[in-house]
Design a protein around this motif. Structure first.
Motif, PDB file in Angstrom:
ATOM      1  N   MET A 115      73.415  -5.597  52.544  1.00 60.79           N
ATOM      2  CA  MET A 115      74.496  -5.285  51.585  1.00 60.79           C
ATOM      3  C   MET A 115      74.516  -3.812  51.181  1.00 60.79           C
ATOM      4  N   ARG A 116      73.369  -3.158  51.263  1.00 59.02           N
ATOM      5  CA  ARG A 116      73.332  -1.757  50.796  1.00 59.02           C
ATOM      6  C   ARG A 116      73.784  -0.763  51.871  1.00 59.02           C
ATOM      7  N   GLY A 117      74.084  -1.295  53.050  1.00 59.56           N
ATOM      8  CA  GLY A 117      74.767  -0.472  54.044  1.00 59.56           C
ATOM      9  C   GLY A 117      73.880   0.460  54.842  1.00 59.56           C
ATOM     10  N   ARG A 150      72.565   6.606  53.085  1.00 58.55           N
ATOM     11  CA  ARG A 150      71.751   6.916  51.898  1.00 58.55           C
ATOM     12  C   ARG A 150      71.793   8.419  51.651  1.00 58.55           C
ATOM     13  N   TYR A 151      71.631   8.771  50.388  1.00 64.73           N
ATOM     14  CA  TYR A 151      71.429  10.180  50.065  1.00 64.73           C
ATOM     15  C   TYR A 151      69.927  10.452  50.070  1.00 64.73           C
ATOM     16  N   PHE A 152      69.531  11.518  50.739  1.00 61.15           N
ATOM     17  CA  PHE A 152      68.134  11.969  50.660  1.00 61.15           C
ATOM     18  C   PHE A 152      68.126  13.485  50.488  1.00 61.15           C
ATOM     19  N   PRO A 164      57.943  -2.544  48.948  1.00 62.71           N
ATOM     20  CA  PRO A 164      57.357  -3.624  49.752  1.00 62.71           C
ATOM     21  C   PRO A 164      58.434  -4.410  50.508  1.00 62.71           C
ATOM     22  N   GLN A 165      59.568  -4.644  49.868  1.00 64.83           N
ATOM     23  CA  GLN A 165      60.665  -5.352  50.537  1.00 64.83           C
ATOM     24  C   GLN A 165      61.786  -4.348  50.765  1.00 64.83           C
ATOM     25  N   SER A 166      61.644  -3.581  51.831  1.00 65.77           N
ATOM     26  CA  SER A 166      62.597  -2.490  52.065  1.00 65.77           C
ATOM     27  C   SER A 166      63.962  -2.997  52.510  1.00 65.77           C
ATOM     28  N   SER A 167      64.956  -2.189  52.247  1.00 70.39           N
ATOM     29  CA  SER A 167      66.317  -2.453  52.731  1.00 70.39           C
ATOM     30  C   SER A 167      66.314  -2.349  54.258  1.00 70.39           C
ATOM     31  N   SER A 168      67.394  -2.856  54.889  1.00 72.11           N
ATOM     32  CA  SER A 168      67.467  -2.770  56.360  1.00 72.11           C
ATOM     33  C   SER A 168      67.509  -1.300  56.793  1.00 72.11           C
ATOM     34  N   THR A 209      69.302  18.039  35.800  1.00 69.09           N
ATOM     35  CA  THR A 209      68.770  16.724  36.187  1.00 69.09           C
ATOM     36  C   THR A 209      69.189  16.329  37.604  1.00 69.09           C
ATOM     37  N   ASP A 210      68.347  15.509  38.233  1.00 71.74           N
ATOM     38  CA  ASP A 210      68.621  14.942  39.555  1.00 71.74           C
ATOM     39  C   ASP A 210      68.154  13.484  39.491  1.00 71.74           C
ATOM     40  N   TYR A 211      69.101  12.543  39.582  1.00 72.75           N
ATOM     41  CA  TYR A 211      68.739  11.126  39.455  1.00 72.75           C
ATOM     42  C   TYR A 211      68.523  10.501  40.829  1.00 72.75           C
ATOM     43  N   PHE A 212      67.464   9.735  40.971  1.00 71.81           N
ATOM     44  CA  PHE A 212      67.227   8.986  42.207  1.00 71.81           C
ATOM     45  C   PHE A 212      67.428   7.505  41.906  1.00 71.81           C
ATOM     46  N   PRO A 213      68.605   6.938  42.212  1.00 64.65           N
ATOM     47  CA  PRO A 213      68.786   5.516  41.932  1.00 64.65           C
ATOM     48  C   PRO A 213      67.940   4.655  42.868  1.00 64.65           C
ATOM     49  N   GLY A 214      67.632   3.432  42.432  1.00 65.53           N
ATOM     50  CA  GLY A 214      66.922   2.490  43.312  1.00 65.53           C
ATOM     51  C   GLY A 214      65.427   2.460  43.106  1.00 65.53           C
ATOM     52  N   PHE A 215      64.914   3.225  42.087  1.00 68.01           N
ATOM     53  CA  PHE A 215      63.474   3.180  41.803  1.00 68.01           C
ATOM     54  C   PHE A 215      63.251   2.844  40.336  1.00 68.01           C
ATOM     55  N   ALA A 216      62.178   2.074  40.092  1.00 69.74           N
ATOM     56  CA  ALA A 216      61.885   1.701  38.698  1.00 69.74           C
ATOM     57  C   ALA A 216      60.959   2.755  38.112  1.00 69.74           C
TER      58      ALA A 216
HETATM   59  C1  LIG Z   1      70.897  12.937  45.317  1.00 68.12           C
HETATM   60  C2  LIG Z   1      69.877  11.909  45.731  1.00 68.12           C
HETATM   61  C3  LIG Z   1      68.733  12.310  46.391  1.00 68.12           C
HETATM   62  C4  LIG Z   1      67.780  11.355  46.771  1.00 68.12           C
HETATM   63  N1  LIG Z   1      66.659  11.770  47.429  1.00 68.12           N
HETATM   64  C5  LIG Z   1      65.722  10.859  47.794  1.00 68.12           C
HETATM   65  C6  LIG Z   1      64.535  11.264  48.462  1.00 68.12           C
HETATM   66  O1  LIG Z   1      64.304  12.459  48.715  1.00 68.12           O
HETATM   67  N2  LIG Z   1      63.644  10.303  48.815  1.00 68.12           N
HETATM   68  C7  LIG Z   1      63.859   8.962  48.552  1.00 68.12           C
HETATM   69  O2  LIG Z   1      63.010   8.129  48.917  1.00 68.12           O
HETATM   70  N3  LIG Z   1      64.961   8.566  47.899  1.00 68.12           N
HETATM   71  C8  LIG Z   1      65.912   9.468  47.525  1.00 68.12           C
HETATM   72  N4  LIG Z   1      67.045   9.058  46.886  1.00 68.12           N
HETATM   73  C9  LIG Z   1      67.245   7.619  46.639  1.00 68.12           C
HETATM   74  C10 LIG Z   1      67.782   6.934  47.905  1.00 68.12           C
HETATM   75  O3  LIG Z   1      69.081   7.367  48.203  1.00 68.12           O
HETATM   76  C11 LIG Z   1      67.818   5.416  47.746  1.00 68.12           C
HETATM   77  O4  LIG Z   1      68.733   5.064  46.744  1.00 68.12           O
HETATM   78  C12 LIG Z   1      66.475   4.842  47.392  1.00 68.12           C
HETATM   79  O5  LIG Z   1      65.497   5.365  48.259  1.00 68.12           O
HETATM   80  C13 LIG Z   1      66.514   3.332  47.477  1.00 68.12           C
HETATM   81  O6  LIG Z   1      66.622   3.002  48.831  1.00 68.12           O
HETATM   82  P1  LIG Z   1      67.107   1.595  49.351  1.00 68.12           P
HETATM   83  O7  LIG Z   1      68.449   1.281  48.727  1.00 68.12           O
HETATM   84  O8  LIG Z   1      67.086   1.634  50.833  1.00 68.12           O
HETATM   85  O9  LIG Z   1      66.109   0.554  48.750  1.00 68.12           O
HETATM   86  P2  LIG Z   1      64.553   0.299  49.041  1.00 68.12           P
HETATM   87  O10 LIG Z   1      63.771   1.495  48.649  1.00 68.12           O
HETATM   88  O11 LIG Z   1      64.315  -0.229  50.401  1.00 68.12           O
HETATM   89  O12 LIG Z   1      64.332  -0.846  48.008  1.00 68.12           O
HETATM   90  C14 LIG Z   1      63.746  -0.624  46.746  1.00 68.12           C
HETATM   91  C15 LIG Z   1      63.914  -1.768  45.797  1.00 68.12           C
HETATM   92  O13 LIG Z   1      64.883  -1.355  44.864  1.00 68.12           O
HETATM   93  C16 LIG Z   1      65.993  -2.180  44.867  1.00 68.12           C
HETATM   94  N5  LIG Z   1      67.168  -1.297  44.829  1.00 68.12           N
HETATM   95  C17 LIG Z   1      67.465  -0.323  45.723  1.00 68.12           C
HETATM   96  N6  LIG Z   1      68.575   0.328  45.353  1.00 68.12           N
HETATM   97  C18 LIG Z   1      68.979  -0.243  44.207  1.00 68.12           C
HETATM   98  C19 LIG Z   1      70.056  -0.007  43.312  1.00 68.12           C
HETATM   99  N7  LIG Z   1      70.956   0.964  43.537  1.00 68.12           N
HETATM  100  N8  LIG Z   1      70.150  -0.774  42.209  1.00 68.12           N
HETATM  101  C20 LIG Z   1      69.244  -1.739  41.967  1.00 68.12           C
HETATM  102  N9  LIG Z   1      68.192  -1.996  42.757  1.00 68.12           N
HETATM  103  C21 LIG Z   1      68.063  -1.273  43.867  1.00 68.12           C
HETATM  104  C22 LIG Z   1      65.892  -3.004  46.114  1.00 68.12           C
HETATM  105  O14 LIG Z   1      66.425  -4.305  45.907  1.00 68.12           O
HETATM  106  C23 LIG Z   1      64.401  -3.052  46.403  1.00 68.12           C
HETATM  107  O15 LIG Z   1      63.777  -4.104  45.755  1.00 68.12           O
HETATM  108  C24 LIG Z   1      67.999   9.985  46.495  1.00 68.12           C
HETATM  109  C25 LIG Z   1      69.166   9.594  45.834  1.00 68.12           C
HETATM  110  C26 LIG Z   1      70.096  10.539  45.461  1.00 68.12           C
HETATM  111  C27 LIG Z   1      71.342  10.091  44.777  1.00 68.12           C
END
Ligand SMILES: Cc1cc2nc3c(=O)[nH]c(=O)nc-3n(C[C@H](O)[C@H](O)[C@H](O)COP(=O)(O)OP(=O)(O)OC[C@H]3O[C@@H](n4cnc5c(N)ncnc54)[C@H](O)[C@@H]3O)c2cc1C
Length: 305
Positions: free
Chosen positions: A112-114, A117-119, A138-142, A298-305
């Motif tokens: 679902m997350r497609g 990604r932004y990195f 531990p449970q990475s996205s595809s 600020t620089d927000y990284f969504p998807g991390f707790a």
């Molecule tokens: C400008 C910018 C720069 C970034 N730079 C980096 C970087 O340098 N390195 C890096 O590792 N990441 C970076 N990120 C974050 C990256 O884009 C992903 O959002 C993040 O790594 C999560 O990856 P994933 O969705 O593949 O989830 P995974 O890491 O595979 O999964 C992590 C867990 O979080 C949950 N999860 C993931 N996304 C969301 C969400 N949006 N809401 C709720 N739960 C969620 C999943 O269900 C899973 O349990 C950046 C983001 C932005 C916006």
């Protein structure tokens, strides 16, 4: 138009000031009762015309091509964190330390997350390759499972270079970097850039992680401590696993800690990078200490707790 066309990432310029100019230009043109008679036809000031002019403006700032990169190598740089080094086969890319790209990795069974990604680009523009530092859950996205399995020589696409989380032009501005976990990547890029260009900048880094094993880029930070006098404050949630002699504090960042480690904090520009909750709470803490909004980036990284 303002919420969909104007904000379309593919056609907006990469930096804030450019985006404001782009928005103002399109806004002004679309409300201007223009009727330009060119003989054969007349151009009217329609929203479509305004967007066309805006996109021409934006074209000069945008990374115009989609980059194709091949994987040179990948290695573990901390617990659950890998560094990927890529070579661009679409020619060199011009970027500023701290900027990011949108990465596309087409793969089967996309979740679902497609597949995008932004990195942040963790390498410095002074380095030949394009590095990423990626945290794996531990449970990475595809997407992440496929990135982890990417073999050397295989390709990935990147585009839409953007970001205002960059070093100030004035090298005399004193700085404080606050990183949470993988939020260290833009600072890795900036610190490497300062090292390679021999810029004289006064920087203090606060770097928080849950455990010692998650601290990335220790070698570079140690080199920066010696060569450019970078002062690093390492913070972890637990003492376990920390080797003797490593200067780490088992604490959260508090106003007293900032006042103690950085007595001239009121003169500094703060850069916060990491999970949303961390960035929001430290921004609040700094505002409570009287740090003006303009001195907090600020620089927000969504998807991390
Ligand atoms: C400008 C910018 C720069 C970034 N730079 C980096 C970087 O340098 N390195 C890096 O590792 N990441 C970076 N990120 C974050 C990256 O884009 C992903 O959002 C993040 O790594 C999560 O990856 P994933 O969705 O593949 O989830 P995974 O890491 O595979 O999964 C992590 C867990 O979080 C949950 N999860 C993931 N996304 C969301 C969400 N949006 N809401 C709720 N739960 C969620 C999943 O269900 C899973 O349990 C950046 C983001 C932005 C916006």
């Amino acid at each position: 138009m303002a919420t969909i066309m104007l904000t379309e990432p593919f056609t907006t310029p990469p930096q804030r000031n450019q985006r404001i100019a782009y928005g103002a230009l399109v806004g002004a043109l679309s409300s201007w009762p223009l009727a330009l008679n060119l003989g054969l036809f007349t151009i009217y000031g329609t929203p479509e015309f305004a967007l066309l002019v805006g996109n021409v403006f934006s074209y000069f700032f945008n990374l115009k091509r989609r980059l194709i990169l091949t994987l040179n190598n990948a290695k573990e740089i901390a617990k659950d964190t890998r560094q990927f080094s890529f070579a661009s086969i679409s020619g060199p890319i011009s970027y500023k330390a701290g900027q990011y790209l949108e990465w596309t990795l087409p793969h089967e069974g996309t979740d679902m997350r497609g597949m995008r990604r932004y990195f942040t680009i963790a390498s410095s523009p002074t380095e030949g390759d394009i590095k990423l530092g990626v945290k794996f859950a531990p449970q990475s996205s595809s997407f992440k499972q496929n990135l982890r399995a990417l073999e050397e020589g295989k390709t990935i696409l990147a585009g839409q270079l953007a970001g205002d989380f960059i070093l100030p032009k004035d090298a005399n501005k004193k700085l404080v970097f606050i990183a949470g976990g993988i939020g260290i990547t833009p600072f890795r890029s900036m610190i490497k850039y300062i090292l390679d260009t021999d810029e004289k900048r006064d920087v203090v880094l606060f770097y928080s992680n849950k455990t010692y094993a998650e601290i990335a880029y220790k070698d570079l930070l140690t080199e920066a401590a010696q060569r450019i006098n970078l002062r690093s404050v390492y913070l972890v949630n637990e003492k376990e696993g920390v080797p003797g002699g490593f200067p780490v504090e088992v604490e959260f960042i508090t106003p007293d800690m900032i006042k103690n480690k950085v007595p001239d904090y009121a003169e500094r520009v703060f850069y916060l990078s990491g999970p949303d909750a961390m960035v929001t709470s430290y921004k609040k803490l700094l505002r409570g200490m009287g740090v003006p909004r303009k001195n907090i980036k600020t620089d927000y990284f969504p998807g991390f707790a």
